[in-house]
Write a protein that holds these residues in place. Sequence first.
Motif: not given
Length: 291
Positions: A160-170
Motif C-alpha cells: 500500500l505504501y508503494a502504490f499510494d502512500p497518501t491512502h496509507a497515511f489516511a
Amino acid sequence: MNLNDLLLEPLGYDFMIRALATTVVAAIVCAVLSCWLVLIGWSLMGDAVSHAVLPGVVIAYTLGAPFAIGALVFGFLAVALIGIIRDTSRIKEDAAIGIVFTTLFAVGLVLISVTPSQTDLNHIVFGNILGVSTADLIQIGVLAAVAFAVLVVKRRDLTLYAFDPTHAFAIGLSPRLLGALLLGVLALTAVVALQVVGVILVVAMLIIPGATAYLLTDRFSRMLVIAPALSAAASIVGIYLSYWLDASSGGLVVVVQGAVFAVVYLFAPKQGVLRRWRTRRRRTRDTVSVA
C-alpha cells in the motif's frame, strides 16, 4: 559427457553445494525485495546502500568482528546520512544518494588499500561465492530469513505504501516508518548478497529480478512469485556455468539474470518490445485501411 555428469559432477564438491545454497538463498530474498524497489523507484537507493557498506566490512575485519555487523552499521548510516542531507539542505535526494554512496565507497577502497591483511579483501568488492564457509552460509541464512520474514509479515502495508502512500497515511499507517522499515530491510539484504556477488554486483541482484517480473505481469502478488523463481533459477545456471567455464561465479550469476531480462524485454507476452511493435504496426495498417 552426458547430462547427468554435467549436473551431478559439481555436486561432488562441498564448496559447490555451499555456493549453490548460499546463492539461491540470497537470490530469493533479493528478488522479493526488488519488487518493491522497482515499484517505488528506489533502484538508486539500492545501489547506494550496497556500495556504502564497504567501509563497515573492512572495519569489522580489522576489529575481528563479523562482516555483517560492520555492513549493517554502515548501511543504516548511509540511509541516515542521505535523509539528513535531503531534509536539511537544498540538495535533492538523487544528489544526496550520489554524494553519500560514492564517498563511503571510496572510504572503503582506501581502507582496503591501507589495511594490513593476509586475506584478499578485494573479494568484498567482487564477491567470492566459491569461498563461502559453513559459518558464512549459516549467517547468510539467518539474515535472509529475518529480511524475508519482515517482508512477508508487512507485505500488505509495504505494498500500500508503494502504490499510494497518501491512502496509507489516511488509514493510520505511517509512510515515514514504512519507508524506514523498507530501507532497513534493504541494508540487511545488501549484507546477505554482499558475500555472494560482492559490493559492485549487489545492485544487480536487487533490481534485475523485480524489473523482469514487472514486464511479465500486472499483478504485484504474481511479481512476488515470479521474481524469486526466475532469480533462483538464474543463480543456479550461473553457478553451474562458472564451474564448467572456470569463470567468475558472481559475474555469471548476474550475466544470466541480465540475459533473462533481455529475453523478457524482447518477448514478454504483453510488455515485450516485439509484441508492442507488432501491435503498433497492426494498428497503423488498420488505420490506413479504414482511411
